[in-house]
Design an enzyme around this catalytic site. Structure first.
Site, PDB file in Angstrom:
ATOM      1  N   ASP A  68     -10.203  -4.897   5.256  1.00 24.25           N
ATOM      2  CA  ASP A  68     -11.393  -4.000   4.960  1.00 24.25           C
ATOM      3  C   ASP A  68     -12.517  -4.596   4.839  1.00 24.25           C
ATOM      4  O   ASP A  68     -12.622  -6.061   4.654  1.00 24.25           O
ATOM      5  CB  ASP A  68     -10.856  -3.327   3.602  1.00 24.25           C
ATOM      6  CG  ASP A  68     -10.355  -2.299   3.412  1.00 24.25           C
ATOM      7  OD1 ASP A  68     -10.583  -1.520   4.278  1.00 24.25           O
ATOM      8  OD2 ASP A  68      -9.636  -1.938   2.360  1.00 24.25           O
TER       9      ASP A  68
ATOM     10  N   SER B   5      -8.331  -3.009  -2.078  1.00 22.83           N
ATOM     11  CA  SER B   5      -7.590  -2.630  -3.360  1.00 22.83           C
ATOM     12  C   SER B   5      -6.982  -4.129  -3.708  1.00 22.83           C
ATOM     13  O   SER B   5      -6.434  -4.042  -5.041  1.00 22.83           O
ATOM     14  CB  SER B   5      -6.231  -1.625  -2.802  1.00 22.83           C
ATOM     15  OG  SER B   5      -5.584  -2.188  -1.752  1.00 22.83           O
TER      16      SER B   5
ATOM     17  N   GLU C 254      -7.459   9.915   3.343  1.00 28.27           N
ATOM     18  CA  GLU C 254      -7.033   9.651   1.794  1.00 28.27           C
ATOM     19  C   GLU C 254      -7.463  10.804   1.053  1.00 28.27           C
ATOM     20  O   GLU C 254      -8.416  11.087   0.817  1.00 28.27           O
ATOM     21  CB  GLU C 254      -7.686   8.497   1.179  1.00 28.27           C
ATOM     22  CG  GLU C 254      -7.134   8.026  -0.211  1.00 28.27           C
ATOM     23  CD  GLU C 254      -7.531   6.623  -0.471  1.00 28.27           C
ATOM     24  OE1 GLU C 254      -7.047   6.344  -1.727  1.00 28.27           O
ATOM     25  OE2 GLU C 254      -8.079   5.940   0.178  1.00 28.27           O
TER      26      GLU C 254
END
Length: 257
Positions: free
Chosen positions: A108, A70, A207
């Protein structure tokens, strides 16, 4: 509180100085599932961090720090997580590790760095762990990624899974809407989580799913679930720290990635 503050006379800023302490390990994170179920453990707390400074401030309050892709949106202003590169993740991951002392750091795997084959995933993950000092990697995807999760786990690389709304697949999903509204999709998400857990993931991010799915996954799988926009009944929660300022309801406008 494990952090004290000193004043930097050149900038007049309070600089956090961590007291010596043992960093949380991945096996300890995995054990939290049984501890929570037995009433002796507290839910896992995970926040995203991308810089030394953010890591210093968040570290005393977190079990896990996620260097999320992100960062493509909240740091670089990119339209999605898809353009994020291994080089970006390595640079920010190393910064977060340098700024933290307590939390386990998870980084990530960016889009395109692991989907091609387990061998490709291992090469990417090994690079990230060598260059950053992170404790684990996170990858998106369901049952199709289970062989890769097993391949990495058996070779000494702890893997956090990610099911439900998977931001790297935004072009396939058609947006960031909640997943699992149909019976077929709900069953697939639950099956995906079970497959990743059985393959050896030490935890799974759930999520953007309707709550009954998150509750069922948490009840069914052996490793901890970490929810974001899923359910308060998960074994922990994660938020995008850079996107929560000034939003008292705690909802993030940016998928955490």
């Amino acid at each position: 509180m494990s952090t004290t503050f000193t004043i930097d006379t050149s900038t007049s800023r309070a600089t956090p100085v961590a007291a010596p302490m043992k960093r949380l390990t991945i096996p300890a994170v995995r054990r939290r599932k049984a501890e929570i179920a037995g009433g002796t453990g507290t839910p896992l707390v995970m926040l995203t961090a991308y810089t030394v400074r953010t890591a210093q401030l968040l570290d005393p309050h977190c079990d896990l720090l996620l260097v999320g892709d992100s960062l493509g949106q909240v740091i670089y202003g990119l339209p999605s997580t898809v353009p994020v590169t291994l080089e970006m993740m390595a640079a920010h991951g190393a910064a977060v590790v340098r700024g933290s002392f307590h939390a386990a750091v998870v980084i990530d795997m960016p889009f395109g760095s692991y989907e091609g084959s387990p061998e490709r995933a291992f090469a990417s993950a090994a690079r990230l762990m060598k260059e950053t000092g992170a404790a684990a990697v996170k990858m998106e995807g369901g049952a199709v990624m289970a062989p890769t999760v097993r391949f990495l786990s058996e070779r000494g690389i702890p893997v956090m899974g990610h099911v439900g709304l998977t931001p790297q697949a935004v072009n396939t999903l058609g947006g960031y809407g909640a997943r699992g509204r149909s019976h077929e999709e709900a069953s697939k998400i639950i099956d995906d989580a079970c497959a990743i857990s059985q393959a050896g993931a030490f935890a799974i991010v759930v999520e953007g799913v309707v709550e009954p799915i998150a509750v069922e996954i948490t009840r069914t799988i052996d490793c901890p679930t970490i929810g974001i926009g899923a359910s308060a009944h998960c074994d922990g929660q994660v938020l995008v720290s850079a996107a929560t300022r000034g939003r008292p309801n705690g909802h993030s406008p940016v998928p955490h990635g």
